[in-house]
Scaffold this active site. Structure first.
Site, PDB file in Angstrom:
ATOM      1  N   GLY A  71       0.798  -1.211   0.000  1.00 32.55           N
ATOM      2  CA  GLY A  71       0.000   0.000   0.000  1.00 32.55           C
ATOM      3  C   GLY A  71       0.832   1.261   0.000  1.00 32.55           C
ATOM      4  CG  ASN A 151      -4.460   3.986   9.615  1.00 35.23           C
ATOM      5  OD1 ASN A 151      -4.818   5.019   9.060  1.00 35.23           O
ATOM      6  ND2 ASN A 151      -3.382   3.916  10.377  1.00 35.23           N
ATOM      7  CD  GLN A 181      -6.462  -0.820   7.879  1.00 36.27           C
ATOM      8  OE1 GLN A 181      -7.184  -1.788   8.138  1.00 36.27           O
ATOM      9  NE2 GLN A 181      -5.182  -0.781   8.205  1.00 36.27           N
ATOM     10  CB  SER A 201      -1.894  -3.420   1.686  1.00 35.93           C
ATOM     11  OG  SER A 201      -0.797  -4.111   2.227  1.00 35.93           O
ATOM     12  CG  HIS A 203       0.339  -6.832   5.198  1.00 33.67           C
ATOM     13  ND1 HIS A 203       0.406  -6.517   6.534  1.00 33.67           N
ATOM     14  CD2 HIS A 203       0.574  -5.690   4.532  1.00 33.67           C
ATOM     15  CE1 HIS A 203       0.669  -5.229   6.667  1.00 33.67           C
ATOM     16  NE2 HIS A 203       0.784  -4.706   5.459  1.00 33.67           N
ATOM     17  CB  CYS A 323      -0.021   1.084   9.615  1.00 27.92           C
ATOM     18  SG  CYS A 323      -1.489   0.069   9.829  1.00 27.92           S
TER      19      CYS A 323
END
Length: 381
Positions: A71, A151, A181, A201, A203, A323
Site C-alpha cells: 500500500g 486505519n 483498510q 495491500s 497483508h 502501520c
C-alpha cells in the site's frame, strides 16, 4: 492461556490455502515471468490470472491493474506520479488531516518540491465535509487523495459523494483512494465512485506481506517512479513477485467471495466486545463507522502499558496504529478529531478479522476489564 490476536489492521495471519499456493510456486513454479522458456510462461500465467481476478473484483480493465510492494508504494506512486505527470496543469493537491503516513508524509515531501497542499478538516467522528472539499477545488487542482477507511478509528469517508463532486466541479482533477483498510470488507467499485486511482495491500486480507495493488484508470496520467526493465507496461519496473501476487489474488478472491457475511459476523463480534466492556469506567470509543476497528481510550492507563499487560495474557492489540513504525508518536488522527488530551497517550486499537472468534473477543474483553483496574491502582494511589 488463550492466544487472542486482535491487531488485524496492522497485519493478518496468512490464510492456509494462500500459504500453500505461495509455497508451491516458490518451490516448483519459480521461473522469472519475463523469461521466454516454459518456466517463465508458467510464472507469467499466475500474473495474468491475478490481473483477471482483480479486474473482475474492481470491474475494470486488466490493463488498469498494476502490482507493487504494498500500500505504501501504491500511495507514493499515486501522489508523486500524478504530481510529476501533471505539473503543467497545476500543482494543487487536496488530502485530509487523518491520512496514513504513506499519503500524509508523501504530500509533505511534495510540498518541498513545489506542490501546494490543502488538508481537509474532520469532525469528531473523523468525517470530512464535502462542502469544504468543494470550496477548495480550483482550476489548478490536479489530485484529491482521501482514504476510504481510517486505519486508527475506523472512520468511513463518503467516497462516492466526494468522487461525484470532484467529477462535476473539476473533471480534469484525479481522485485517489487509499483502500488498504476497506478492501475485502466494504465493496468499492472505482468507476462507480469516479475513483481514478486505488491502493490496496495484500497483508491486510490474509495474503502475504510485501505485495500490493495500484489501480489506475486509463484517463489518469501518472509518471512512473521506479525505472528499470519496463515491466508492467513501464508503470512499475522490477521483476514481479509472482508468489506474492498469486497469493494476494487468492486471498482477495476468498475474502470477497463472502464479504457481506464476513462483515455481518464482525459486526456481531464488535457488539459482543463493546457489551462485555459495559461497566468499565472512564473509557471512550472513538469513531466507530466500521465494526472491525475499535479505538478504545482508557483513562489513567498509558497505551503501551496496557498493550504489554494484555500481551502477558495472550491478547495482542496495538497502541493507536502499528502501520507506520514501532516508535510511539502522537496520533495525528486523534488530534484531528479533537479528543481530550489524556486520550492521546491512552488509546489502544482492537482490530478484528473474518477469522476472529467469539471466544477470543469475550476472552479479550474479560482481560481488559480485569487488567485496567489493576493498572489504575498504581496511578490513582
Amino acid at each position: 492461556m488463550m492466544e487472542c490476536y486482535l491487531d488485524n489492521s496492522a497485519t493478518t495471519k496468512v490464510d492456509k490455502e494462500v500459504a500453500a499456493l505461495i509455497n508451491r510456486i516458490m518451490l516448483e513454479d519459480y521461473g522469472n515471468p519475463s523469461s521466454l522458456h516454459s518456466k517463465g510462461f508458467e510464472a507469467e500465467k499466475y500474473l495474468r490470472e491475478a490481473k483477471k481476478t482483480f479486474a473482475d473484483l474492481l470491474r475494470c480493465k486488466e490493463s488498469e491493474i498494476f502490482f507493487t510492494s504494498g500500500g505504501t508504494e501504491s500511495d507514493n506512486l499515486a501522489l508523486i506520479g500524478t504530481f510529476l505527470a501533471n505539473k503543467r496543469r497545476g500543482n494543487h493537491i487536496i488530502t485530509t488531516a487523518i491520512e496514513h503516513p504513506a499519503v500524509s508524509q508523501t504530500a509533505a515531501f511534495l510540498e518541498t518540491m513545489g506542490a501546494r497542499v490543502d488538508r481537509l478538516d474532520v469532525d469528531s467522528k473523523g468525517h470530512v465535509d464535502p462542502a469544504q472539499l468543494g470550496s477548495l477545488l480550483r482550476d489548478d487542482t490536479i489530485l484529491v487523495s482521501v482514504m476510504h477507511v481510517n486505519n486508527e478509528i475506523g472512520a468511513k469517508e463518503p467516497i462516492k459523494e466526494l468522487g461525484a463532486l470532484i467529477h462535476d466541479r473539476q473533471p480534469g482533477c484525479l481522485f485517489h483512494v487509499d483502500d488498504v483498510q476497506g478492501f475485502g470488507k466494504l465493496r468499492l467499485i472505482p468507476k462507480d465512485c469516479h475513483v481514478d486511482m486505488l491502493s490496496v495491500s495484500s497483508h491486510k486480507i490474509h495474503g502475504p506481506k510485501g505485495t500490493g495493488l495500484f489501480y489506475k484508470s486509463d484517463r489518469a496520467k501518472v509518471t512512473p517512479t521506479i525505472y528499470g526493465g519496463g515491466h508492467q507496461s513501464g508503470m512499475r519496473s522490477g521483476t514481479e513477485n509472482v508468489p506474492g501476487v498469486a497469493g494476494f489474488a487468492l486471498a482477495a478472491k476468498l475474502i470477497n467471495g463472502d464479504m457481506e457475511a464476513g462483515y455481518a459476523r464482525m459486526s456481531a463480534l464488535h457488539d459482543i466486545f463493546t457489551e462485555e466492556l459495559t461497566g468499565l469506567d472512564d473509557t471512550v470509543i472513538n469513531g466507530g463507522d466500521v465494526p472491525y476497528i475499535i479505538s478504545l481510550s482508557v483513562k489513567d492507563v498509558r497505551a503501551e502499558v496496557l498493550l504489554h499487560a494484555l500481551e502477558e495474557s495472550g491478547v495482542y492489540v496495538s497502541a493507536g496504529s502499528a502501520c507506520s513504525s514501532n516508535k510511539p508518536a502522537v496520533s495525528a488522527t486523534l488530534k484531528a478529531v479533537g479528543v481530550e488530551k489524556w486520550q492521546l497517550e491512552s488509546t489502544v486499537r482492537i482490530s478484528l478479522s473474518v477469522h476472529t472468534t467469539e471466544d477470543e473477543v469475550r476472552y479479550a474483553a474479560g482481560k481488559i476489564k480485569e487488567t485496567v483496574p489493576m493498572l489504575r491502582r498504581f496511578v490513582r494511589r
